[in-house]
Enzyme design. Structure first.
Site, PDB file in Angstrom:
ATOM      1  N   SER A  35     -35.776 -18.370 -10.138  1.00 45.20           N
ATOM      2  CA  SER A  35     -36.284 -19.083 -11.302  1.00 45.20           C
ATOM      3  C   SER A  35     -36.589 -18.136 -12.460  1.00 45.20           C
ATOM      4  O   SER A  35     -35.685 -17.539 -13.018  1.00 45.20           O
ATOM      5  CB  SER A  35     -37.513 -19.907 -10.881  1.00 45.20           C
ATOM      6  OG  SER A  35     -37.918 -20.779 -11.892  1.00 45.20           O
ATOM      7  N   ASP A  68     -26.984  -9.524 -18.948  1.00 45.12           N
ATOM      8  CA  ASP A  68     -25.988 -10.021 -19.898  1.00 45.12           C
ATOM      9  C   ASP A  68     -26.086  -9.351 -21.264  1.00 45.12           C
ATOM     10  O   ASP A  68     -25.082  -9.223 -21.967  1.00 45.12           O
ATOM     11  CB  ASP A  68     -26.142 -11.539 -20.074  1.00 45.12           C
ATOM     12  CG  ASP A  68     -25.555 -12.317 -18.904  1.00 45.12           C
ATOM     13  OD1 ASP A  68     -25.122 -11.681 -17.925  1.00 45.12           O
ATOM     14  OD2 ASP A  68     -25.537 -13.559 -18.969  1.00 45.12           O
ATOM     15  N   LYS A  89     -32.043 -20.372  -8.411  1.00 46.49           N
ATOM     16  CA  LYS A  89     -32.809 -21.568  -8.777  1.00 46.49           C
ATOM     17  C   LYS A  89     -32.939 -21.579 -10.303  1.00 46.49           C
ATOM     18  O   LYS A  89     -33.797 -20.912 -10.868  1.00 46.49           O
ATOM     19  CB  LYS A  89     -34.188 -21.584  -8.126  1.00 46.49           C
ATOM     20  CG  LYS A  89     -34.999 -22.853  -8.434  1.00 46.49           C
ATOM     21  CD  LYS A  89     -36.327 -22.836  -7.687  1.00 46.49           C
ATOM     22  CE  LYS A  89     -37.107 -24.126  -7.929  1.00 46.49           C
ATOM     23  NZ  LYS A  89     -37.572 -24.258  -9.322  1.00 46.49           N
TER      24      LYS A  89
END
Length: 546
Positions: A296, A307, A321
């Site tokens: 999460s 990224d 999740k």
């Protein structure tokens, strides 16, 4: 309104459209028909079933049945669970300020023992110490208490008092203390220390309301000690408040860089979250540690920093999740959490592991399969098994993998457990030995090391005599050594470094606090040690040299 009708009304409200907590939509004819059918069936069962039924229990089971047909994380949370969750993520509670453990009693009734005392808390003020046995509260015996009884007895409103009767190891007599309850902080940044002259380590266990403030304080403190590069440990961090994850990620990024986006069926759920200016570690080389229990909010941070080519990610594939969930509180203070959207990393990767509605077995099987592949295959083999649709590019053009969870840049598989390891941990023997040893030597350690944890970390060692005492302790409690059926000498030798560190870490906890274990265990942790070899990669990312 009767409890039954009240619960059904709450269920109807949920099902008819508080999808964003902003507006209650008018139900369609199909929805009204379905709700009418559900209410009629509920009434028929409650009125006519052969045995009497608790309508609240029936409603809870109905809610659970409905939610089981959705995704694996839409869930019902009863009132007691909600209380504990709110306390955990609020950043504190009101009580006496100890962590505790149970010691098995000879008569089958467990004894409550103090594991650590919160520094500056009310229990420290009256002189409670690690190892103390709490045997009575307000004159009533605590022997045989379970967790819920302990919570009910020791927690309470700030300013209220409780009398505790204490037995201290080495003494034959008890004594009583009166403790005034107070606000006890629950830290989410549970460790922050300098690994060497330039490397800072920060461990975040969850994303609570106070996490960003704690993180900034930890960074500023470590900068004051000379930190020039930062390792963030998110292993076993199951998430928490998304807002805190965004703020922590912002500390690494330049202004207005994408951190995470969310998309759902309703256009109102589509949002992008970007960084703000003024981060405290925007230019520092950075490494992030993750594992298959990082979930999460942890995955939002790890995915954003990967990224945006801002940190090297090390460890094992994360849980996967990535659901945006709205929580709705029901009249009895229970709640339902309903998924309204999905999270995506800056490169467009869906964080959530794919799932078929209601099929949790398939969901977890897919996770296990992906995590196993990522560990047993070489990186080239693993990448070769991934279809083009799951390949994404970072801001600087590096390939990253989708399909659920965050795949680290460097995968470090877990060590296989030996027969000795499994046997002693299944009986909790290393912790029991540490507690027993500390009962006998705690005062000596306090006198020698006092408030000098760094000195303890450097000077205290598990010598041959102490390790042999540990092996005898295990043998006396049923662990069989020797060939052909017992624990082999090779296993004992192989695991010695780990058990020495583990026992030392348990003693450090009792001597200082729960966080004192991290420097001890990190010193033998394969993921941590491998990450220390990757600073050249982190420096290249920080410099934009891809």
């Amino acid at each position: 309104m009767s409890p039954t009708r009240y619960t059904l009304a709450a269920l109807a409200l949920l099902l008819t459209g508080v999808s964003l907590g902003l507006v209650i939509s008018i139900p369609s004819d199909d929805t009204r028909d379905a709700l009418r059918k559900l209410e009629q069936a509920f009434k028929l069962i409650e009125s006519n079933y052969v045995e009497s039924l608790d309508p609240d229990d029936l409603a809870e089971h109905a809610l659970e049945g409905i939610l089981d047909q959705l995704d694996p994380h839409s869930t019902y949370i009863n009132a007691e669970q909600m209380r504990r969750i709110n306390e955990n993520f609020a950043g504190g509670f009101e009580g006496i300020g100890i962590s505790y453990e149970f010691i098995e009693g000879t008569d089958g009734r467990d004894t409550l023992a103090v594991q650590t005392v919160v520094p500056g808390g009310p229990s420290e003020d009256v002189g409670l110490m690690s190892g103390d046995r709490l045997v009575a509260v307000d004159g009533a015996s605590m022997l045989g208490f379970d967790n819920s009884q302990v919570q009910q007895s020791l927690k309470g409103p700030r300013g209220t008092q409780v009398e505790i009767t204490v037995m201290r190891p080495g003494s034959d007599t008890s004594f009583a203390v009166v403790i005034t309850r107070d606000r006890i902080p629950l830290c989410s940044v549970c460790a922050a220390y300098m690994v060497d002259d330039s490397t800072g380590y920060i461990k975040v266990t969850r994303f609570a309301r106070t996490t960003h403030r704690e993180f900034v304080a930890a960074v500023e403190g470590l900068k004051g000690e000379g930190m020039q590069r930062v390792m963030l440990d998110l292993r076993s961090n199951e998430g928490g408040y998304m807002e805190m994850a965004i703020l922590v990620a912002s500390e690494y990024l330049d202004d207005d860089m994408l951190i995470v986006s969310q998309r759902g069926r309703d256009a109102r759920t589509e949002r992008e979250f970007t960084s703000r200016a003024g981060g405290n570690v925007t230019e520092m080389p950075a490494i992030v540690l993750v594992d298959n229990s990082s979930a999460s909010a942890s995955e939002i941070v790890a995915g954003a920093l990967q990224d945006q080519d801002r940190a090297v990610i090390v460890g094992r594939q994360t849980f996967g999740k990535g659901l945006v969930q709205q929580q709705y509180v029901l009249p009895d203070s229970s709640a339902v959490r309903v998924t309204v959207a999905h999270f995506y990393t800056p490169s467009g990767r869906l964080i959530q592991t794919p799932y078929a509605s209601g099929d949790q077995e398939q969901y977890y099987e897919y996770k296990r399969d992906m995590q196993e592949k990522s560990v047993v295959m070489s990186m080239d083999e693993f990448l070769g098994s991934i279809p083009d649709s799951l390949r994404f590019l970072t801001r600087g053009g590096r390939t990253v993998i989708g399909g659920g969870g965050i795949l680290p840049d460097y995968i470090v598989p877990a060590d296989s457990a030996s027969k000795f390891f499994g046997a002693v941990f299944s009986r909790n023997l290393p912790n029991m030995f540490s507690r027993s040893w500390f009962d006998s030597h705690g005062e000596q350690l306090r006198n020698r090391y006092g408030e000098l944890p760094k000195r303890f970390l450097v000077d205290f060692h598990i010598d041959n005599e102490m390790y042999e005492s540990f092996l005898k302790y295990c043998s006396d409690r049923g662990i069989e050594f020797g060939e052909p059926d017992g624990i082999s000498s090779a296993d004992v030798s192989q695991d010695r470094e780990f058990f020495e560190a583990y026992i030392k870490s348990r003693i450090a906890i009792r001597l200082y606090d729960l966080n004192a274990r991290y420097p001890v265990m990190n010193a033998i942790d394969p993921v941590f040690l491998h990450a220390l070899t990757l600073w050249s990669d982190a420096e290249a990312l920080a410099a934009g040299d891809l």
